[in-house]
Design an enzyme around this catalytic site. Structure first.
Site, PDB file in Angstrom:
ATOM      1  N   ARG A   1      -8.498  15.634  12.636  1.00  0.00           N
ATOM      2  CA  ARG A   1      -7.256  15.049  12.127  1.00  0.00           C
ATOM      3  C   ARG A   1      -6.063  15.988  12.340  1.00  0.00           C
ATOM      4  NH1 ARG A   1      -6.829  12.169   6.975  1.00  0.00           N
ATOM      5  NH2 ARG A   1      -5.287  11.093   8.243  1.00  0.00           N
TER       6      ARG A   1
ATOM      7  N   ASP B   1       0.253  14.794   6.714  1.00  0.00           N
ATOM      8  CA  ASP B   1       0.895  15.062   8.016  1.00  0.00           C
ATOM      9  C   ASP B   1       2.288  15.649   7.776  1.00  0.00           C
ATOM     10  OD1 ASP B   1       1.385  11.567   7.980  1.00  0.00           O
ATOM     11  OD2 ASP B   1       3.035  13.008   7.895  1.00  0.00           O
TER      12      ASP B   1
ATOM     13  N   HIS C   1      -0.801  16.070  -2.047  1.00  0.00           N
ATOM     14  CA  HIS C   1      -2.212  16.130  -1.624  1.00  0.00           C
ATOM     15  C   HIS C   1      -2.447  17.204  -0.563  1.00  0.00           C
ATOM     16  CE1 HIS C   1      -2.935  11.689  -2.976  1.00  0.00           C
ATOM     17  NE2 HIS C   1      -2.873  12.520  -3.988  1.00  0.00           N
TER      18      HIS C   1
ATOM     19  N   LEU D   1       3.486  -3.188   3.320  1.00  0.00           N
ATOM     20  CA  LEU D   1       3.106  -4.251   4.264  1.00  0.00           C
ATOM     21  C   LEU D   1       2.559  -5.469   3.514  1.00  0.00           C
ATOM     22  CD1 LEU D   1       3.001  -4.624   7.355  1.00  0.00           C
ATOM     23  CD2 LEU D   1       0.593  -3.889   7.269  1.00  0.00           C
ATOM     24  N   GLU D   2       1.836  -5.215   2.440  1.00  0.00           N
ATOM     25  CA  GLU D   2       1.213  -6.272   1.632  1.00  0.00           C
ATOM     26  C   GLU D   2       1.277  -5.849   0.173  1.00  0.00           C
ATOM     27  OE1 GLU D   2      -2.839  -4.026   2.930  1.00  0.00           O
ATOM     28  OE2 GLU D   2      -2.740  -6.191   3.229  1.00  0.00           O
TER      29      GLU D   2
ATOM     30  N   THR E   1       1.899   2.580   0.224  1.00  0.00           N
ATOM     31  CA  THR E   1       0.709   3.050  -0.491  1.00  0.00           C
ATOM     32  C   THR E   1       0.016   1.891  -1.213  1.00  0.00           C
ATOM     33  OG1 THR E   1      -0.148   4.684  -2.070  1.00  0.00           O
ATOM     34  CG2 THR E   1       2.048   3.766  -2.539  1.00  0.00           C
ATOM     35  N   SER E   2      -1.314   1.935  -1.263  1.00  0.00           N
ATOM     36  CA  SER E   2      -2.101   0.823  -1.814  1.00  0.00           C
ATOM     37  C   SER E   2      -2.198   0.865  -3.334  1.00  0.00           C
ATOM     38  CB  SER E   2      -3.524   0.887  -1.233  1.00  0.00           C
ATOM     39  OG  SER E   2      -4.119   2.130  -1.581  1.00  0.00           O
TER      40      SER E   2
END
Ligand code: APR
Length: 236
Positions: free
Chosen positions: A62, A97, A112, A205-206, A179-180
């Site tokens: 990663r 990142d 994080h 997005l959702e 974020t979910s």
């Protein structure tokens, strides 16, 4: 709740969705990282103790991958907002990142951790790191071969929580992007903000697991929603 015109202090939470359009996998959802790898195998202190090579190889892969990616329109819009917003601003990212910084954002807090650091379990120093850790290279500070990824694993405490809660307490607006809402404590920030009477906005997005807690949810790709929101806020 502050009127839009009276908003000065802002906390923005970002997640993997803000880097998705840069070609970095999100964690959950179709083809997400946690569909390809078991969290228990690569993202816990127990996994590292059990099979350090598997864990180090996962993060080496990663770390190498993110260095080939570029910031997208959402990162650049937030960097512009950081430059031009006269009020308080803290961009709290769950992402490991460096795309926010590569886009030019400065008021960024990585709760994080960061891929481009290595953390020494012997001297507790974090060193900038771009290469692999699989060969257990010596720590630049103390020489011990005790380096691990500077990533907060499940079961470990996120970083700089006091600063984050301090910013939330003085915020007039809390914005969540990409974020979910599946992982705490970040997933609880919207409720903390609501309880403090702060205005809350979601750009995703959702619908996320926390959508019901937001005053407003705008659904769509961050690369479109974020530049539009920044234009609106800066009123150009
Ligand atoms: N634009 C906006 N939102 C997007 C986009 C996009 N282009 N692509 C995906 N999303 C949204 C998804 O709909 C989802 O709600 O981003 C969210 C990504 O959710 P996750 O994959 O669960 O990532 P995140 O919420 O950042 O995970 C939180 O979990 O695995 C741990 O420590 C890891 O920081 C991570 C934490």
């Amino acid at each position: 709740m502050a009127a839009m015109t009276q908003i000065r202090n802002i906390v923005i939470l970002t997640g993997a969705g803000v880097s998705a359009e840069s070609g970095i996998d999100t964690f959950r959802g179709g083809g997400g990282l946690w569909e390809q790898h078991r969290v228990e195998d690569v993202a816990t202190p127990e996994a590292f103790a059990r099979d350090p090579e598997l864990v180090l190889r996962f993060y080496d892969m990663r770390r190498e991958a993110i260095q080939t990616k570029q910031p997208n329109a959402a990162h650049f819009a937030l960097a512009r907002f950081d430059r031009e917003w006269a009020g308080e601003l803290l961009i709290v990212t769950q992402n490991v990142d460096d795309l926010h910084e590569r886009a030019g954002a400065r008021r960024v807090l990585h709760m994080h951790g960061e891929h481009l650091n290595a953390w020494c379990s012997n001297c507790d120093i974090r060193s900038p790191w771009r290469g692999p850790l699989i060969e257990r290279p010596p720590c630049p500070a103390c020489g011990a071969r005790a380096l691990r990824p500077d990533v907060v694993w499940f079961g470990e405490m996120p970083y700089r929580m006091d600063e984050i809660y301090g910013a939330l307490r003085s915020a007039d607006l809390f914005v969540s992007i990409g974020t979910s809402g599946a992982v705490y404590p970040a997933a609880g920030f919207v409720r903390d903000a609501r309880e403090l009477g702060t205005r809350t906005l979601e750009l995703n997005l959702e619908r996320s697991q926390g959508s019901a807690w937001f005053d407003e949810s705008r659904l769509g790709p961050a690369g479109e929603l974020v530049p539009a929101w920044v234009e609106e806020m800066l009123g150009s």
